[in-house]
Design an enzyme around this catalytic site. Structure first.
Site, PDB file in Angstrom:
ATOM      1  CG  ASP A 143      -1.688   1.286   1.393  1.00  0.00           C
ATOM      2  OD1 ASP A 143      -2.802   1.392   0.848  1.00  0.00           O
ATOM      3  OD2 ASP A 143      -1.169   2.197   2.074  1.00  0.00           O
ATOM      4  CB  VAL A 171      -3.441   2.132  -2.211  1.00  0.00           C
ATOM      5  CG1 VAL A 171      -3.237   1.394  -3.528  1.00  0.00           C
ATOM      6  CG2 VAL A 171      -3.136   3.618  -2.394  1.00  0.00           C
ATOM      7  CG  ASP A 172      -3.167  -2.948   0.388  1.00  0.00           C
ATOM      8  OD1 ASP A 172      -2.984  -3.307  -0.780  1.00  0.00           O
ATOM      9  OD2 ASP A 172      -2.343  -3.149   1.296  1.00  0.00           O
ATOM     10  CG  MET A 173      -8.352  -0.778   3.310  1.00  0.00           C
ATOM     11  SD  MET A 173      -8.861   0.111   4.790  1.00  0.00           S
ATOM     12  CE  MET A 173     -10.518  -0.520   5.020  1.00  0.00           C
ATOM     13  N   GLY A 176      -9.414  -3.554  -2.843  1.00  0.00           N
ATOM     14  CA  GLY A 176     -10.307  -4.636  -2.444  1.00  0.00           C
ATOM     15  C   GLY A 176     -11.748  -4.353  -2.829  1.00  0.00           C
TER      16      GLY A 176
END
Length: 399
Positions: A143, A171-173, A176
């Protein structure tokens, strides 16, 4: 284990992913009724060790936040026996979500081409840092790496300070969430075509997509955006201010709201001041506006002022810490904190009236369902025992 009456009831998902974006996508699918089988390697998902705090020796709080409502099997895909089980799992799945290094699935005998031929109805969601081709193709990415590479850090932080990582793995979330949306789009298409497809999500694409309004500003003007702290580059006042007992955020997004705002503060004449009449004027003269309103806000208590401004149609709120947010009456009313069988987590943000999601299973120990899942694939007790003895399949130490 599926949620009763969930909108994705009957959809089987194979979660081969680790860390955050993929597991979050699969948890969202599971929250809405999909049967999600999380497959962990012998070393386990890295997030099991990301703490403190820890729930148990093998379960961090971080891990529990993105792995509920799933069953769990532990397999070693490096072994031929593990690859055979993987093929059987893929054959039973509607969706597979993975974030392996480029080429890993192909090395195990499951290239994109093989998947398309052997499992034509399978929806393959691949999550990578930069994609698998191009100048950065195949490079690893977390991230924060993509926050830096994709420009997000450059616009986050105080004007006089250095670039700063956003305080949550945004960014990761969001990747997802994009993956969740992509899977739903592909499932919808399959109803018509009968065919699966590749859903290709990258942290880089997500980071670039999050640059609004700075990206259109740069694309139109060529001017480099500057860090503005909590303030907005195109709206004023839209910032955090010090009240007498803490901080409050005020976002007066139009001229009517600004007029109401300054009236509450007891300085209504500012709404007719030529320097502050329209939003563009206020943005241009924000350095003159800010001290005038700061002085008045400092005399008020944050909750009282926030309630009064909201009652007048002006977006405003005390700046809560995490504990205040998670115990807020409206948060509790919206069921955004849930408890079940000792598990505590955040609630389900997508609320459907007829087929609501649910939290029905706490995060499982690594390999907790290995025996049951293998049996569902047709493995006998003897064959399961052989896989466990060969360390191809694993079960919890307590079994």
């Amino acid at each position: 284990m599926t949620a009763p009456n969930g909108s994705l009831h009957g959809v089987r998902v194979l979660d081969l992913s680790r860390i955050l974006a993929g597991p979050l996508c699969c948890q969202m699918l599971a929250d809405h009724g999909a049967e999600v089988i999380k497959v962990e390697p012998p070393a386990g998902d890295d997030t099991r060790t990301w703490g403190p705090p820890f729930i148990s020796k093998t379960m961090s709080a971080y891990h529990t936040g993105i792995n509920r409502n799933k069953t769990n099997i532990c397999l070693d895909f490096a072994a031929p026996g593990g690859q055979q089980v993987l093929g059987e799992l893929l054959g039973e799945a509607d969706v597979v979500v993975e974030n392996f290094k480029a080429g890993t699935l192909a090395k195990w005998g499951f290239s994109d081409e093989v998947i398309a031929v052997r499992f034509p109805r399978l929806i393959h969601c691949r999550i990578t840092g930069f994609g698998i081709d191009g100048p950065m193709g195949g490079m690893p990415g977390y991230d924060a790496i993509l926050q830096a590479y994709g420009g997000l850090m450059s616009i986050n932080g105080e004007p006089s300070g250095p670039p700063m990582r956003v305080g949550v793995p945004i960014v990761d979330m969001v990747t997802g969430i994009y993956a969740f949306s992509g899977v739903l789009l592909a499932l919808h298409d399959r109803h018509t075509t009968g065919r699966g497809q590749l859903v290709d999500c990258t942290l880089l694409d997500t980071a670039i997509s999050l640059l609004h309004p700075h990206s259109p500003g740069w694309l139109v003007s060529g001017q480099q955006p500057q860090r503005t702290g909590s303030a907005h580059p195109s709206i004023a006042p839209y910032d955090t201010f010090d009240a007498s007992d803490g901080q409050i955020f005020v976002g007066a997004g139009n001229d009517r709201q600004f007029r109401q705002f300054v009236d509450v503060l007891g300085i209504p004449e500012l709404a007719d001041d030529a320097r502050f009449t329209a939003n563009a004027d206020r943005v241009r003269n924000v350095a003159e506006l800010r001290p005038l309103i700061t002085e008045r806000i400092a005399q008020r208590r944050r909750h009282e002022l926030g309630r009064e401004l909201l009652s007048r149609g002006v977006p405003a709120t005390p700046v809560h810490d995490v504990g205040e947010a998670l115990t807020d009456p409206q948060v509790m009313h919206r069921n955004m904190v849930v408890e079940r069988d000792g598990y505590r987590g955040t609630g389900i943000p997508i609320k459907l009236s007829r087929t609501p999601g649910s939290v029905h299973t706490a995060p499982r120990e690594q390999g907790a369902d290995t025996r049951r899942i293998l049996a569902s694939l047709g493995y006998t007790n003897e064959q399961i025992a052989e896989l466990i003895a060969a360390d191809i399949a694993r079960i919890p130490e307590s079994e």
